[in-house]
Design an enzyme around this catalytic site. Structure first.
Site, PDB file in Angstrom:
ATOM      1  N   GLU A   1       2.742   5.395   7.696  1.00 29.20           N
ATOM      2  CA  GLU A   1       1.366   4.909   7.656  1.00 29.20           C
ATOM      3  C   GLU A   1       0.379   6.059   7.905  1.00 29.20           C
ATOM      4  OE1 GLU A   1      -0.114   2.518   6.542  1.00 29.20           O
ATOM      5  OE2 GLU A   1      -2.016   2.344   7.579  1.00 29.20           O
TER       6      GLU A   1
ATOM      7  N   TRP B   1     -13.431  -1.912 -11.112  1.00 25.92           N
ATOM      8  CA  TRP B   1     -12.292  -1.012 -10.937  1.00 25.92           C
ATOM      9  C   TRP B   1     -11.615  -1.018 -12.291  1.00 25.92           C
ATOM     10  CZ3 TRP B   1      -6.933  -0.999 -11.172  1.00 25.92           C
ATOM     11  CH2 TRP B   1      -6.283   0.049 -10.503  1.00 25.92           C
TER      12      TRP B   1
ATOM     13  N   LYS C   1      -2.480   7.160   5.212  1.00 26.11           N
ATOM     14  CA  LYS C   1      -3.905   7.216   5.549  1.00 26.11           C
ATOM     15  C   LYS C   1      -4.495   8.562   5.113  1.00 26.11           C
ATOM     16  CE  LYS C   1      -4.899   3.978   6.080  1.00 26.11           C
ATOM     17  NZ  LYS C   1      -3.916   2.964   5.894  1.00 26.11           N
TER      18      LYS C   1
ATOM     19  N   GLU D   1      -4.667   8.847   1.215  1.00 26.47           N
ATOM     20  CA  GLU D   1      -5.667   7.955   0.624  1.00 26.47           C
ATOM     21  C   GLU D   1      -7.074   8.503   0.722  1.00 26.47           C
ATOM     22  OE1 GLU D   1      -4.786   3.301   1.245  1.00 26.47           O
ATOM     23  OE2 GLU D   1      -4.743   4.430   3.087  1.00 26.47           O
TER      24      GLU D   1
ATOM     25  N   LYS E   1      -9.669  -1.964  -2.658  1.00 22.88           N
ATOM     26  CA  LYS E   1      -9.107  -2.631  -1.499  1.00 22.88           C
ATOM     27  C   LYS E   1      -8.221  -3.811  -1.875  1.00 22.88           C
ATOM     28  CE  LYS E   1      -9.816  -3.634   3.133  1.00 22.88           C
ATOM     29  NZ  LYS E   1      -8.793  -2.642   3.458  1.00 22.88           N
TER      30      LYS E   1
ATOM     31  N   HIS F   1      17.541  17.136   6.060  1.00 24.64           N
ATOM     32  CA  HIS F   1      18.141  16.933   4.741  1.00 24.64           C
ATOM     33  C   HIS F   1      17.155  17.245   3.618  1.00 24.64           C
ATOM     34  CE1 HIS F   1      21.664  15.312   6.653  1.00 24.64           C
ATOM     35  NE2 HIS F   1      20.910  14.453   7.318  1.00 24.64           N
TER      36      HIS F   1
ATOM     37  N   CYS G   1     -12.444  -5.199  -8.764  1.00 24.72           N
ATOM     38  CA  CYS G   1     -13.676  -5.696  -9.347  1.00 24.72           C
ATOM     39  C   CYS G   1     -14.270  -6.775  -8.431  1.00 24.72           C
ATOM     40  CB  CYS G   1     -13.506  -6.304 -10.733  1.00 24.72           C
ATOM     41  SG  CYS G   1     -12.904  -5.143 -11.947  1.00 24.72           S
TER      42      CYS G   1
ATOM     43  N   ASN H   1     -13.153 -10.393 -13.422  1.00 25.40           N
ATOM     44  CA  ASN H   1     -12.199  -9.675 -12.587  1.00 25.40           C
ATOM     45  C   ASN H   1     -10.817 -10.186 -12.978  1.00 25.40           C
ATOM     46  OD1 ASN H   1     -11.234 -10.261  -9.137  1.00 25.40           O
ATOM     47  ND2 ASN H   1     -10.641  -8.623 -10.457  1.00 25.40           N
ATOM     48  N   GLY H   2      -9.921  -9.259 -13.359  1.00 22.64           N
ATOM     49  CA  GLY H   2      -8.583  -9.680 -13.768  1.00 22.64           C
ATOM     50  C   GLY H   2      -8.170  -8.966 -15.041  1.00 22.64           C
TER      51      GLY H   2
ATOM     52  N   ARG I   1     -14.134  -3.385  -3.641  1.00 22.53           N
ATOM     53  CA  ARG I   1     -13.178  -3.902  -4.627  1.00 22.53           C
ATOM     54  C   ARG I   1     -13.095  -3.033  -5.883  1.00 22.53           C
ATOM     55  NH1 ARG I   1     -11.832  -9.206  -3.568  1.00 22.53           N
ATOM     56  NH2 ARG I   1     -11.185  -9.479  -5.729  1.00 22.53           N
TER      57      ARG I   1
END
Ligand code: G6P
Length: 613
Positions: free
Chosen positions: A486, A74, A490, A493, A608, A509, A2, A100-101, A27
């Protein structure tokens, strides 16, 4: 999570709020809304979707208010919808709030308010705050600012919030606990935002609110007190970001811009940290704790997401160069697991934003145990650097694309410098090896430029071929194993292709069962001590008809004959390889996502800065 923005001054508020929301959209982008105070009325416009959808909805019908607030969401409580979008009104529409929170005790508060006749329009925890403030105001015979303060004493959880009241045309009330808020100081105008990006084009003077601060902002002054009503003398700081750093600068996406910025961002991570004669590494933020670092028995790294992958590279680097045992923990697991910590432990929190709720909570927990806590962060003035005993800023500049790129390479660069410094002080790193590494690390910006030039077109072509794959496997060994993780992250995402990273030797394995002619396998197979082994792994994949895309050291003709595609990167010390080898993988995920028509900078369901737990 947010983004919030507020304006009070003499300019028209709406364009400032909308532009601010566009900058904060990384955000969260489930819905957006604004509230404008004009002629004693609060006009609220809000819409599910992006800021652009909100703009089309408002369609220039907004009143010319000079005070307003805006929010990009968000979703946590309640699905993304027009009704759940912020701002939220109090019952009589006297107050409007953005938040926000997460309000943890919202169920209890909501029930109490409902019993007293308050009606809820949304499923959000935020609406509870709006009604609560109104109730305190109505029964308490207090000012609006006092009502906000008193209401917040009843609230458990996290908030960055801004409130407007229709009876006070010269007042914004902002408060924070665990969600960031910064106030921009202009001449006869003030700005409030989750980060400095909406503010930087207007003023460079800012105040970062601390936890439990409440700011009472009028056109000619700002007063800060604590929620307990103590006076706060604010520290005015100067922003050092430029507007150009938060704009796309001709690139189609922020992510691509940020990938291409890496030669500069790494240069900035190194700047001032290596002496001119290349004989010394200096990290100002660690100066006062060198003794502790030398005496440490163990280092624990806490982080989330891409920062956790940087931590895994850090483990390798610190163990190799400083011969100190390192544990790397997901911050979320660490904090809930009753960890065994000793006051002699050094805890390093890695976070691009410096605001990730789980990482911040891990920092606080480590401090309770008396550990020395360091931060490796990007956003200057954010919460983690302010909570820690010292640390290193990576100075990568604002990272706007939700998928982290330049922050990862900046974090690994900073961790390399730390490992070299500790290794030298502990005498586990010989002077000669240290100098070799210094000579190599200063080459990084040029080497990354070369990689970008060399592989960009080739990666675009490869992406065409594999854009419809359903799965990808990424394999690497040693310090390139986190690079495999990573690379896979990427791709997941931003292109929504299922991808897994594995240590190459573990393939046999389990993952080897997945390999057939439809499976692209990305190898990080640069020339290092496990090169021969990884060569065998490539052969094993080829024997099962998998498609191999290999990142190799320049001039490697062996793998060229084995793999379907090779992406050559320049020779550099193997300790520094992760910073270089990740770049082709960033490009691969980017081009595949673009070809699949995905929203690269704002992938679905992600945000983010994850300020919820
Ligand atoms: C989110 C972002 C990731 C990031 C992670 C940790 O999940 O989408 O890109 O790596 O948070 O964020 P931090 O700011 O703590 O590095």
């Amino acid at each position: 999570m947010c983004g919030i923005v507020g304006y009070i001054g003499f300019q028209e508020a709406y364009p400032i709020l909308i532009n601010g929301l566009k900058r904060l959209e990384y955000r969260g982008y489930d819905s957006a809304g604004v509230a404008l105070l004009y002629n004693d009325n609060i006009h609220v416009y809000k819409r599910k979707g992006k800021v652009q959808d909100l703009e089309s909805y408002v369609n220039r019908q907004q009143p010319p208010a000079t005070l307003g607030i805006g929010h990009t969401r968000w979703a946590t409580h309640g699905e993304p919808s027009d009704l759940n979008a912020h701002p939220h009104f109090s019952q009589s529409k006297r107050f409007a709030i953005i938040h926000n929170g997460i309000i943890e005790n919202y169920h209890i508060l909501k029930k109490r308010l409902q019993d007293r006749g308050y009606h809820f329009e949304s499923e959000t925890d935020t609406e509870v705050l709006a009604h609560l403030i109104e109730e305190v105001y109505s029964v308490g015979n207090v000012t609006p600012a006092e009502a906000v303060r008193l209401a917040l004493t009843k609230v458990e959880g996290a908030f960055g919030l801004v409130v407007v009241c229709n009876e006070e045309p010269d007042l914004l009330i902002a408060a924070r606990r665990a969600s960031p808020l910064v106030i921009g100081l202009g001449e006869g105008e003030y700005f409030v935002a989750s980060d400095a990006t909406p503010i930087v084009e207007f003023t460079k003077s800012v105040i970062y609110l601390n936890d439990n601060d409440i700011a009472i902002i009028r056109r000619d002054e700002v007063t800060i007190k604590t929620i307990k009503n103590d006076t706060v003398i604010p520290e005015i700081q100067t922003l050092n970001i430029e507007l150009s750093a938060i704009e796309k600068g001709g690139y189609d996406h922020f992510m691509l811009k940020e990938i291409f910025e890496q030669p500069h961002s790494i240069q900035d991570s190194l700047r001032g940290r290596i002496s001119h004669d290349l004989r010394e590494v200096r990290l100002g933020g660690l100066d006062h704790m060198e003794d502790k670092l030398v005496a440490a028995k163990r280092i624990i790294i806490v982080a989330c997401g891409t920062s956790w992958h940087a931590g895994l590279v850090g483990e390798y680097l610190i163990e190799e160069l400083a011969r100190l045992p390192v544990e790397v923990e997901y911050a979320s697991e660490f904090r809930y697991r009753n960890p065994v910590l000793y006051p002699e432990d050094i805890v390093i929190a890695i976070s691009q934003s410096g605001e990730t709720a789980d990482t911040l909570a891990a920092v606080k927990l480590a401090k309770e145990f008396g550990c020395t806590v360091l931060g490796v962060c990007n956003v200057v003035g954010s919460s983690i650097p302010r909570e820690t005993d010292g640390g290193v800023y990576i100075h990568a500049g604002p990272e706007i694309g939700v998928a982290s790129t330049k922050a990862f390479t900046g974090q690994v660069t900073a961790l390399t410098l730390m490992a070299m410094l500790i290794g030298r002080k502990r005498n586990t790193l010989s002077e000669e090896r240290f100098h070799d590494l210094v000579r190599e690390i200063v080459r990084l910006p040029d080497v990354i430029s070369q990689v970008l030039e060399q592989v960009n077109d080739q990666v675009r072509e490869i992406s065409e071929q594999y854009k419809d794959a359903a799965n990808f496997l990424y394999l690497g060994r040693g310090c390139n194993f986190p690079v495999a993780l990573e690379g896979a992250l990427k791709l997941k995402e931003i292109s929504y292709i299922h991808a897994e990273g594995y240590p190459a030797a573990e393939m046999k394995h389990g993952p080897i069962a997945l390999i057939d002619e439809n499976m692209p396998v990305v190898f990080i197979a640069t020339k290092d001590k496990s090169y021969d082994k990884i060569l065998s792994n490539i052969q094993e994949v080829k024997a099962r008809k998998g498609n191999v895309i290999a990142v190799v050291t320049q001039g490697d003709s062996t793998i060229e004959n084995l793999a379907d595609h090779v992406l050559e990167i320049p020779v550099i010390d193997e300790i520094l390889m992760p910073v270089v080898a990740v770049v082709p993988l960033q490009l691969l995920s980017y081009y595949i996502a673009v070809l699949r028509g995905c929203n690269v900078d704002q992938p679905r369901n992600l945000a983010k800065s994850v300020t919820v737990e």
